[in-house]
Design an enzyme around this catalytic site. Structure first.
Site, PDB file in Angstrom:
ATOM      1  N   ASN A  11       0.756  -1.248   0.000  1.00  0.00           N
ATOM      2  CA  ASN A  11       0.000   0.000   0.000  1.00  0.00           C
ATOM      3  C   ASN A  11       0.788   1.301   0.000  1.00  0.00           C
ATOM      4  OD1 ASN A  11      -2.727  -1.193   0.290  1.00  0.00           O
ATOM      5  ND2 ASN A  11      -1.891  -1.895   2.234  1.00  0.00           N
ATOM      6  N   TYR A  12       2.049   1.259   0.336  1.00  0.00           N
ATOM      7  CA  TYR A  12       2.758   2.523   0.544  1.00  0.00           C
ATOM      8  C   TYR A  12       3.974   2.761  -0.325  1.00  0.00           C
ATOM      9  CZ  TYR A  12      -0.137   3.500   4.570  1.00  0.00           C
ATOM     10  OH  TYR A  12      -1.190   3.776   5.380  1.00  0.00           O
ATOM     11  N   ILE A  13       4.601   1.695  -0.730  1.00  0.00           N
ATOM     12  CA  ILE A  13       5.840   1.881  -1.465  1.00  0.00           C
ATOM     13  C   ILE A  13       5.570   1.869  -2.962  1.00  0.00           C
ATOM     14  CG2 ILE A  13       8.087   0.875  -1.970  1.00  0.00           C
ATOM     15  CD1 ILE A  13       8.036  -0.242   0.907  1.00  0.00           C
TER      16      ILE A  13
END
Length: 799
Positions: A757-759
């Site tokens: 979800n973030y990288i």
DNA sequence: CATCTAACTTAGGATAAGAGCA
DNA sequence: TGCTCTTATCCTAAGTTAGATG
């Protein structure tokens, strides 16, 4: 202004209620310029704003509020060697165009189904369709016939052997952010869980069997499955379950004896469930085969839809089955009965011309809509919290992919203005307008420590917080600038961190905590997520609190990867990758439960490590004995093996005896087995006894201390051979050690969440290309599918 | 406005499937 | 070659955000 003024007058009582009325919007701007004195520190603040926050004269340091040097994202410029490859450049240009365009545009009003022409015909090849489907959005982008078979890696044949290389590459199109999400949509609706099949097994009440009506039995069975688990043992869970269970008894069974939970016993049912699961486990290969076929054919049907003529995967097409609500943390409703969903409660969203899927026999759909401004295919209301559940496309679908890519592009655009934003909120840390000062302080925390926005929550939910909903009790301040955070965040995961902060931030926090506030009062009483986000919008279009998490995660990751050992082995590179990943996970506080058995596994590794070290020690000693001159050339040979004590050796050797005995016995039996089969005479038992006796002898001498261990190599091996073996062991030791460290560091940290979800996946893919690491070492199949849009990235890509 | 609600993203645990190994 | 431990996938709860609502 009157309203805000009177708010200020309101004494801050300890009750939550009062805090609630407390928060409020922006303070009239006149405060901003009056009292220009700007004598930093809270002093004038208190004066101006009524005396909610008793002025604190002592707070008079000079501060220069600029000690903003948290390691996080130290210096953006320097690292920004951006060499945007052509493709990327276009992509990002496109994206920002989109943004700009949107900025001036009104939100699309709900206005379903604009272009709804050619529904039908799902059978057209993806290729033909793609061209047509793209229409609406023309855009300057051409349909470059890119062959994306990037050499990312010698990828396993593109999963599923689906050699259809003419996939629709939406990421090469100039897709508009807003506007309709699709123009045609066909799908097969949702799949309902099977009806309950009663087993007829009674529970026991006060020791007496209690046979139940099927509807009651079903719920009893739900609980039986959780007996002796964390949920089943949770008193709140038990109570909530029991309340609903009893109500059900009342409804379905005239006069029943059920009065108290503690008199209930579900063991019989539990035993039945255990048998069932054992059976399932013991299924023969054929049975498993059949079950698998079944699953695949269901997937084939419900698992796909046709969106704008293209076949796309559907995500959660299964209606959630009934069960007991498993709320996380101290959820007040945990254990309540989650009811079975009927077709009558389900709304189907589908293209206008498309065939509406048939509801289960004897049922009707609750509703049918044709709303192409949304991405869901079906929806229903859940009975516990009254929230809506949606059926969406799968993560690898174009719709999800587009918004995913947009998310990262937005985070990337923050890269360009983060400096400005930081310096602005740093200035505002000293604002004399309380709301502004609180906002700036919150922004600092969100930016520096990756806190979530923190909406307020109700009494019927678990008490968790994020930045805006922090209460005074959640932070502890220690002079001169230390803050201890301790609170429960999303999913009731504890956020615990002690850290230095900017001096002004520290002072502000102290100010915000001041009397008359009590520990249970809001820390940021003049701030809400809405007001915060509204302000963020003015700093950058599309900017919201969560963007900071994405930005910082990807940014830190990108920075960390710079340290990848270019000359290292693949394993070393992957280790570096995982380290970077872990750093992000720690930043975002992504945790997981330590698996039971972790301790045991750890000490096993430790044992293995020592055992190998011991081997190496024996070899070294042996080698130096036969070739003492080597000591000069190889000083490492003289080094002591850490952790190898004489008492450990003894223990180890004795343990080995036991192992050897078992081995010998087994070997003996096996050999005899073979002899028997070959119709040859078997060895007599005495033969085994002899061997065992030998081991016994060895054990005795170990205990006496007279035993001399043999080096694990041929008696007259050459020195080179021995050296070779030593080096091999050294490598093995290094491996085990790395393993051990990783395992320990990972025990409670979840890497997957940030990876998913973030990288920015382009960072990872570029890294693989650059360092020649096969992508599958980093991304699972589903992840590769989810991130197809990122595959063509240039190897020099920087976030 | 201050809520409420719709829609979508993010999250950890449960479970199934694989990989590693006595 | 069946078992154990790990990893990938599934599941659904729990967030965020912004528009609708009274």
């Amino acid at each position: 202004m009157s309203s805000s003024d009177s708010d200020d007058e309101m004494p801050l009582s300890s009750r939550v209620v009062s805090v609630k009325t407390e928060k409020n919007g922006v303070v009239p701007s006149r405060y901003a310029d009056d009292s220009d004195s700007d004598s930093d520190d809270g002093v004038p603040l208190a004066k101006l704003k009524g005396r909610v926050y008793a002025a604190k004269p002592s707070m008079a340091d000079s501060d220069s509020g600029s000690e903003s040097d948290q390691p996080l994202s130290t210096n953006i410029k320097a690292a920004r060697a951006v060499k945007m490859p052509k493709k990327e450049a276009t992509a990002s240009a496109a994206a920002s165009n989109g943004n700009a365009a949107k900025a001036g545009t009104k939100r699309p009003k709900k206005e379903p189904a604009s272009a709804q022409k050619d529904a039908k015909k799902p059978k057209v090849s993806a290729k033909d369709k793609a061209a047509g489907a793209t229409k609406a959005k023309n855009g300057a982008k051409s349909k470059i016939a890119v062959k994306s078979e990037s050499n990312v890696t010698a990828t396993s044949q593109d999963d599923n052997g689906d050699s259809d290389s003419e996939e629709y590459k939406w990421w090469l199109e100039d897709k508009n952010d807003d506007g309709p999400k699709w123009s045609t949509l066909e799908h097969f609706g949702v799949m309902f869980p099977p009806e309950y099949v009663p087993h007829g097994i009674p529970m026991a009440y006060k020791g007496k069997p209690f046979k139940m009506h099927p509807a009651v039995e079903e719920v009893a069975t739900f609980f039986a499955a959780l007996v002796d688990t964390e949920h089943g043992n949770n008193p709140v869970f038990q109570q909530n379950f029991f309340m609903d269970f009893r109500a059900l008894c009342n409804k379905h069974m005239g006069n029943h004896p059920i009065e108290e939970f503690k008199n209930c016993n579900f063991d019989k049912i539990r035993a039945h469930l255990d048998v069932q699961s054992a059976k399932r486990k013991a299924m023969t290969k054929e049975e498993k085969e059949v079950a698998k076929k079944e699953r695949i054919s269901i997937d084939e049907m419900y698992g796909f839809c046709t969106l704008d003529g293209r076949r796309e995967k559907v995500g959660n097409f299964r209606i959630e089955p009934p069960g007991l609500f498993r709320g996380r943390g101290a959820h007040p409703k945990t254990g309540r009965l989650k009811k079975r969903v009927l077709p009558e409660q389900v709304t189907i969203n589908i293209g206008k011309g498309a065939k509406v899927p048939d509801p289960p026999a004897g049922h009707k759909w609750g509703n049918i809509t044709h709303d192409n401004t949304v991405t869901w295919l079906a929806m229903w209301k859940e009975n516990i919290n009254g929230s809506t559940k949606y059926v969406y496309l799968a993560a690898g679908s174009s719709l999800k992919g587009q918004s995913d890519m947009r998310k990262y592009e937005k985070a990337r655009s923050l890269v360009k203005c983060i400096d400005k934003i930081r310096s602005e909120y740093t200035k505002e840390l000293k604002s004399e307008v309380m709301a502004v000062r609180q906002r700036a302080t919150a922004m600092y925390l969100i930016d520096r420590f990756a806190l979530r926005a923190g909406n307020e929550k109700g009494d019927d939910e678990a008490d968790t917080v994020g930045c805006c909903s922090l209460r005074c009790e959640h932070i502890d301040l220690e002079p001169p600038n230390i803050v201890k955070f301790d609170f429960l965040g999303k999913d009731s995961i504890r956020y615990e961190r002690t850290t230095e902060v900017d001096k002004q931030v520290w002072k502000n926090l102290r100010l915000f905590q001041k009397e008359p506030k009590t520990p249970s009062d809001m820390l940021f009483d003049r701030l809400t997520t809405a007001s915060l986000n509204k302000h963020l919008q003015t700093l950058m279009p599309g900017l919201t609190a969560k963007v900071f998490r994405t930005y910082n995660a990807s940014y830190v990751f990108d920075q960390q990867l710079v340290d990848t050992p270019a000359e290292g082995t693949e394993a070393e590179k992957i280790l570096a990758y995982n380290r970077a990943n872990r750093m992000v996970a720690v930043l975002c506080n992504h945790q997981r439960a330590v698996s039971k058995g972790f301790e045991g596994q750890m000490s096993k590794i430790e044992d293995k490590l020592l055992a190998v070290r011991y081997q190496r020690m024996l070899l070294k000693n042996h080698l130096l004995e036969i070739a003492p001159t080597l000591k000069k050339k190889r000083p490492d040979l003289g080094k002591k093996e850490p952790g190898i004590t004489s008492s450990w050796i003894k223990k180890h050797l004795i343990a080995n005896c036991e192992v050897d005995r078992e081995k010998a016995t087994k070997k003996f039996e096996r050999d005899n087995e073979k002899l028997k089969e070959a119709r040859e005479p078997v060895m007599p038992k005495s033969k085994l006894k002899e061997i065992l006796a030998e081991i016994d002898e060895r054990e005795k001498s170990i205990k006496k201390g007279t035993y001399v261990a043999e080096p694990p190599i041929a008696k007259n091996a050459l020195t080179e051979k021995i050296l070779e073996k030593i080096d091999k062991l050294t490598e093995r030791i290094a491996n085990i050690e790395v393993n051990k460290i990783e395992k320990d560091e990972n025990k409670s940290t979840a890497l997957s969440t940030s990876k998913i979800n973030y990288i920015d996946p382009r960072i990872s893919i570029a890294w693989c290309k650059k360092h020649n690491v096969p992508l599958e070492k980093i991304f699972t199949k589903t992840l590769r599918e989810k991130f197809t849009w990122a595959m063509d990235v240039d190897k020099e890509y920087r976030f």
